[in-house]
Design a protein around this motif. Structure first.
Motif, mmCIF file in Angstrom:
data_model
loop_
_atom_site.group_PDB
_atom_site.id
_atom_site.type_symbol
_atom_site.label_atom_id
_atom_site.label_comp_id
_atom_site.label_asym_id
_atom_site.label_seq_id
_atom_site.Cartn_x
_atom_site.Cartn_y
_atom_site.Cartn_z
ATOM 1 N N ILE A 77 0.852 -1.184 0.000
ATOM 2 C CA ILE A 77 0.000 0.000 0.000
ATOM 3 C C ILE A 77 0.888 1.235 0.000
ATOM 4 N N LEU A 78 0.700 2.113 -0.990
ATOM 5 C CA LEU A 78 1.477 3.344 -1.062
ATOM 6 C C LEU A 78 0.817 4.475 -0.287
ATOM 7 N N GLY A 79 -0.478 4.385 -0.091
ATOM 8 C CA GLY A 79 -1.197 5.426 0.633
ATOM 9 C C GLY A 79 -2.657 5.428 0.227
ATOM 10 N N SER A 80 -3.424 6.335 0.813
ATOM 11 C CA SER A 80 -4.847 6.419 0.494
ATOM 12 C C SER A 80 -5.064 7.372 -0.666
ATOM 13 N N LEU A 81 -6.179 7.199 -1.339
ATOM 14 C CA LEU A 81 -6.491 8.038 -2.490
ATOM 15 C C LEU A 81 -6.655 9.488 -2.086
ATOM 16 N N THR A 82 -7.063 9.738 -0.853
ATOM 17 C CA THR A 82 -7.283 11.111 -0.382
ATOM 18 C C THR A 82 -6.099 11.690 0.378
ATOM 19 N N GLY A 83 -5.035 10.894 0.523
ATOM 20 C CA GLY A 83 -3.859 11.387 1.223
ATOM 21 C C GLY A 83 -3.883 11.172 2.724
ATOM 22 N N GLN A 84 -4.936 10.520 3.258
ATOM 23 C CA GLN A 84 -4.984 10.252 4.689
ATOM 24 C C GLN A 84 -3.918 9.219 5.070
ATOM 25 N N ARG A 85 -3.432 9.311 6.298
ATOM 26 C CA ARG A 85 -2.394 8.381 6.747
ATOM 27 C C ARG A 85 -2.969 6.992 6.987
ATOM 28 N N TYR A 86 -4.164 6.927 7.570
ATOM 29 C CA TYR A 86 -4.806 5.638 7.836
ATOM 30 C C TYR A 86 -6.226 5.655 7.280
ATOM 31 N N VAL A 87 -6.686 4.491 6.866
ATOM 32 C CA VAL A 87 -8.035 4.362 6.323
ATOM 33 C C VAL A 87 -8.722 3.178 6.987
ATOM 34 N N GLY A 88 -10.019 3.023 6.689
ATOM 35 C CA GLY A 88 -10.789 1.922 7.252
ATOM 36 C C GLY A 88 -11.650 1.276 6.192
ATOM 37 N N GLN A 89 -12.681 0.573 6.637
ATOM 38 C CA GLN A 89 -13.563 -0.153 5.736
ATOM 39 C C GLN A 89 -14.199 0.786 4.710
ATOM 40 N N TYR A 90 -14.213 0.328 3.448
ATOM 41 C CA TYR A 90 -14.799 1.014 2.300
ATOM 42 C C TYR A 90 -13.955 2.179 1.800
ATOM 43 N N ASP A 91 -12.780 2.428 2.383
ATOM 44 C CA ASP A 91 -11.878 3.428 1.836
ATOM 45 C C ASP A 91 -11.046 2.801 0.714
ATOM 46 N N VAL A 92 -10.458 3.666 -0.115
ATOM 47 C CA VAL A 92 -9.692 3.210 -1.272
ATOM 48 C C VAL A 92 -8.227 3.585 -1.100
ATOM 49 N N VAL A 93 -7.344 2.627 -1.416
ATOM 50 C CA VAL A 93 -5.909 2.849 -1.312
ATOM 51 C C VAL A 93 -5.260 2.625 -2.671
ATOM 52 N N VAL A 94 -4.022 3.097 -2.803
ATOM 53 C CA VAL A 94 -3.243 2.922 -4.022
ATOM 54 C C VAL A 94 -2.193 1.854 -3.770
ATOM 55 N N LEU A 95 -2.109 0.873 -4.678
ATOM 56 C CA LEU A 95 -1.121 -0.201 -4.589
ATOM 57 C C LEU A 95 0.016 0.049 -5.578
ATOM 58 N N ASN A 96 1.187 -0.504 -5.266
ATOM 59 C CA ASN A 96 2.357 -0.309 -6.120
ATOM 60 C C ASN A 96 2.481 -1.356 -7.220
ATOM 61 N N ARG A 97 1.399 -2.053 -7.532
ATOM 62 C CA ARG A 97 1.401 -3.053 -8.598
ATOM 63 C C ARG A 97 0.157 -2.862 -9.458
ATOM 64 N N GLY A 98 0.255 -3.287 -10.737
ATOM 65 C CA GLY A 98 -0.862 -3.080 -11.656
ATOM 66 C C GLY A 98 -0.915 -4.132 -12.733
ATOM 67 N N LEU A 99 -1.440 -3.752 -13.893
ATOM 68 C CA LEU A 99 -1.632 -4.692 -14.988
ATOM 69 C C LEU A 99 -0.332 -5.334 -15.428
ATOM 70 N N ILE A 100 0.742 -4.580 -15.405
ATOM 71 C CA ILE A 100 2.030 -5.119 -15.815
ATOM 72 C C ILE A 100 2.487 -6.254 -14.898
ATOM 73 N N ASP A 101 1.929 -6.296 -13.693
ATOM 74 C CA ASP A 101 2.248 -7.342 -12.721
ATOM 75 C C ASP A 101 1.167 -8.420 -12.663
ATOM 76 N N GLU A 102 0.275 -8.418 -13.644
ATOM 77 C CA GLU A 102 -0.797 -9.412 -13.766
ATOM 78 C C GLU A 102 -1.900 -9.239 -12.728
ATOM 79 N N LEU A 103 -1.998 -8.072 -12.125
ATOM 80 C CA LEU A 103 -3.146 -7.796 -11.261
ATOM 81 C C LEU A 103 -4.326 -7.410 -12.141
ATOM 82 N N VAL A 104 -5.504 -7.889 -11.785
ATOM 83 C CA VAL A 104 -6.706 -7.582 -12.544
ATOM 84 C C VAL A 104 -7.807 -7.181 -11.575
ATOM 85 N N GLN A 105 -8.856 -6.587 -12.107
ATOM 86 C CA GLN A 105 -10.008 -6.210 -11.298
ATOM 87 C C GLN A 105 -10.580 -7.456 -10.619
#
Length: 348
Positions: free
Chosen positions: A251-279
């Motif tokens: 986890i690189l951080g939250s979409l809104t820049g908050q330090r900590y998040v909880g249920q139903y919040d969205v975070v940004v990951l450091n992996r994507g399609l190039i790493d075979e992650l899919v929806q």
């Protein structure tokens, strides 16, 4: 309507398959919750997550519980009004589906639409094409210049001017929230604050009429043309699966820049399609165990503590957006992500 709890359900592709004898002997047994109902009628507003949480302690085991029913048109879809039945075969729990009574081969008594995986309001807004944008795209994007009155904050009643000659008709106005780095790749998280329509354009600036506003617009906010054809292809009807491997995902951080998040919040990951992650890829969230000093002076780590679950809802090329579907503690960049066990003996 059922609550969203213990969200670890796995719907593999668009196919549910019966149990087979090819599962490995050491595969963990399917564990049901206590006092689960022998039958359940799906109601409008239910989601696949809700139903899995009703029955399973480890909901990612869903494909081992589900039994495809050849007597219905679409055994991989569940509709409001369908009835689920829990039975036992060879000592293992199985769940089968009896569709609602039909008025004709093509007409159902209630809503024809199958239930979604997650509640649409938790996901759909994050499927917009422009939630993460590269630094280069940010630098070349149109900017809000201001309004004729010159005030700092702009309202829905104001005519908003953006930089450049912009002939596109529909626009979204966004605010930069946080930036995230993966080696030499940098993306900026954007928050949509308004929608607008183009009124007139000239060589150096374009006038927009604000049609919807969620937050006050400020000079230097980003203006992006709508990509309606891409948004139309976005879907909430994906099927959660265990992530293929951990891939060193963090986890690189939250979409809104908050330090900590909880249920139903969205975070940004450091992996994507190039790493075979899919929806739909899922991870379990853990709090790393503390380090302690043993009697001999050596350091040892205590066991990790399971604190929630996370599902990828929008993969980009090098990054992804993921929804915290369950959390018992605040989730931050120090939380550890582990892919759930793959489901041996289930066709993917």
């Amino acid at each position: 309507m059922l609550g969203l709890l213990n969200c670890r359900v796995i719907f593999l592709g668009l196919l549910f398959v019966p149990l087979t004898n090819s599962a490995s002997d050491d595969l963990a047994p399917v564990t049901l919750k206590q006092d689960v109902p022998a039958s359940y009628t799906v109601v409008k507003g239910d989601t696949l997550w809700d139903i899995s949480a009703l029955y399973l302690e480890n909901a990612w085991q869903w494909p081992r519980l589900w039994q495809a029913n050849p007597d219905i048109d679409n055994p991989h879809l569940i509709h409001p009004g369908d009835r689920l039945y829990l039975t036992w075969r060879d000592g293992q729990p199985t769940l089968s589906l009896k569709p609602m009574v039909k008025l004709s081969p093509s007409v159902r008594l209630v809503d024809k639409r199958p239930i979604p995986t997650l509640k649409p309001e938790l996901v759909l807004s994050y499927l917009e094409p422009d939630r993460l944008l590269s630094q280069a795209s940010i630098e070349s994007s149109a900017r809000v210049l201001g309004a004729s009155h010159g005030r700092q904050f702009l309202t829905e009643q104001d005519a908003v001017y953006v930089s450049g000659l912009q002939p596109q008709s529909s626009w979204g106005i966004y605010r930069q929230m946080a930036s995230f780095t993966r080696k030499d790749k940098v993306v900026v998280a954007l928050k949509r604050i308004a929608s607008a329509e183009q009124v007139e354009y000239g060589e150096h600036m374009t006038r927009l009429h604000v049609t919807e506003q969620r937050q006050e617009i400020m000079p230097n906010d980003i203006a992006l043309p709508e990509q309606s054809e891409l948004l139309a292809r976005a879907t909430n009807r994906f099927y959660p699966t265990p992530a293929p491997t951990n891939h060193g995902v963090q986890i690189l951080g939250s979409l809104t820049g908050q330090r900590y998040v909880g249920q139903y919040d969205v975070v940004v990951l450091n992996r994507g399609l190039i790493d075979e992650l899919v929806q739909g890829n899922m991870f379990e969230l853990y709090q790393p165990g503390a380090q302690v000093t043993l009697d001999n002076g050596q350091l040892a780590s205590l066991a990790n503590t399971h604190i929630g679950n996370l599902i990828v809802i929008r993969p980009y090329q090098h990054f992804s957006l993921a929804l915290v579907s369950e959390s018992t503690q605040p989730i931050g960049v120090d939380s550890k992500l582990i892919a759930p066990p793959q489901l041996s003996g289930v066709e993917q």
